[in-house]
Scaffold this motif. Structure first.
Motif, PDB file in Angstrom:
ATOM      1  N   ARG A 115       2.358 -11.014  -3.755  1.00 21.81           N
ATOM      2  CA  ARG A 115       2.609 -11.863  -2.604  1.00 21.81           C
ATOM      3  C   ARG A 115       3.378 -11.120  -1.527  1.00 21.81           C
ATOM      4  O   ARG A 115       3.533 -11.603  -0.431  1.00 21.81           O
ATOM      5  CB  ARG A 115       3.375 -13.097  -3.050  1.00 21.81           C
ATOM      6  CG  ARG A 115       2.566 -13.940  -4.006  1.00 21.81           C
ATOM      7  CD  ARG A 115       3.345 -15.041  -4.587  1.00 21.81           C
ATOM      8  NE  ARG A 115       3.761 -15.977  -3.563  1.00 21.81           N
ATOM      9  CZ  ARG A 115       4.566 -16.977  -3.774  1.00 21.81           C
ATOM     10  NH1 ARG A 115       5.052 -17.183  -4.983  1.00 21.81           N
ATOM     11  NH2 ARG A 115       4.904 -17.783  -2.808  1.00 21.81           N
ATOM     12  N   TRP A 116       3.920  -9.961  -1.829  1.00 18.42           N
ATOM     13  CA  TRP A 116       4.665  -9.188  -0.854  1.00 18.42           C
ATOM     14  C   TRP A 116       4.385  -7.719  -1.100  1.00 18.42           C
ATOM     15  O   TRP A 116       3.945  -7.319  -2.168  1.00 18.42           O
ATOM     16  CB  TRP A 116       6.167  -9.478  -0.956  1.00 18.42           C
ATOM     17  CG  TRP A 116       6.716  -9.240  -2.324  1.00 18.42           C
ATOM     18  CD1 TRP A 116       6.763 -10.122  -3.353  1.00 18.42           C
ATOM     19  CD2 TRP A 116       7.222  -8.010  -2.831  1.00 18.42           C
ATOM     20  NE1 TRP A 116       7.280  -9.528  -4.467  1.00 18.42           N
ATOM     21  CE2 TRP A 116       7.586  -8.232  -4.174  1.00 18.42           C
ATOM     22  CE3 TRP A 116       7.421  -6.759  -2.299  1.00 18.42           C
ATOM     23  CZ2 TRP A 116       8.130  -7.248  -4.971  1.00 18.42           C
ATOM     24  CZ3 TRP A 116       7.961  -5.779  -3.103  1.00 18.42           C
ATOM     25  CH2 TRP A 116       8.308  -6.028  -4.410  1.00 18.42           C
ATOM     26  N   THR A 118       6.108  -3.671  -0.074  1.00 13.37           N
ATOM     27  CA  THR A 118       7.123  -2.864   0.589  1.00 13.37           C
ATOM     28  C   THR A 118       6.812  -1.402   0.361  1.00 13.37           C
ATOM     29  O   THR A 118       6.255  -1.025  -0.671  1.00 13.37           O
ATOM     30  CB  THR A 118       8.534  -3.207   0.074  1.00 13.37           C
ATOM     31  OG1 THR A 118       9.467  -2.368   0.747  1.00 13.37           O
ATOM     32  CG2 THR A 118       8.661  -2.996  -1.417  1.00 13.37           C
TER      33      THR A 118
END
Length: 149
Positions: A115-116, A118
């Motif tokens: 969902r994310w 980085t």
């Protein structure tokens, strides 16, 4: 004397100047006697000729399947196909699904694994709104015994 160069549109990309419909074949499968095929039969009797006339780049096949529920099968230019069950649908609902298939690209939906994302992952873990809050402690067994009624 004015030039007509401004009337030319650049080379077409899909949706800009020239649209290439991604649906290449639409197959309507129905039962001639079944009640669940009534809406599709009404659509075939009334609107399928208008659809075929308005979208000549889509090949339309009508096929009878005895004792089976009705369905629409869309085959796309990229090789994918989509099957839509139209069991007990009205003629207008069938028309809505035919239009949806006509406007689809045929691409499979992309699955997102996370969902994310980085570029600099941390070894400490992800931040949450509850990170620095005191956790509620369960009442001790001793306090449960004293509150007996």
């Amino acid at each position: 004397m004015a030039s007509n160069a401004s009337h030319f549109v650049g080379a077409g990309k899909n949706g800009l100047a020239r649209y290439v419909r991604q649906l290449k074949r639409l197959t309507l499968q129905f039962c001639s006697q079944g009640g669940s095929s009534r809406g599709l039969r009404e659509y075939i009797d009334g609107e399928i000729t208008r659809f075929a006339r308005n979208t000549p780049q889509v090949a339309v096949y009508v096929r009878e399947r005895r004792r089976r529920h009705p369905r629409l099968i869309g085959e796309f230019l990229n090789g994918n196909s989509r099957v839509v069950s139209v069991k007990n649908f009205t003629s207008s609902e069938v028309a809505k699904h035919v239009k949806t298939l006509t406007n689809m690209s045929g691409a499979k939906p992309a699955k997102l694994n996370k969902r994310w994302h980085t570029d600099n992952p941390t070894i400490q873990g992800n931040w949450t709104p509850f990170m620095h809050k005191k956790h509620l402690q369960k009442p001790s067994l001793q306090s449960r015994k004293t509150n007996n009624f």
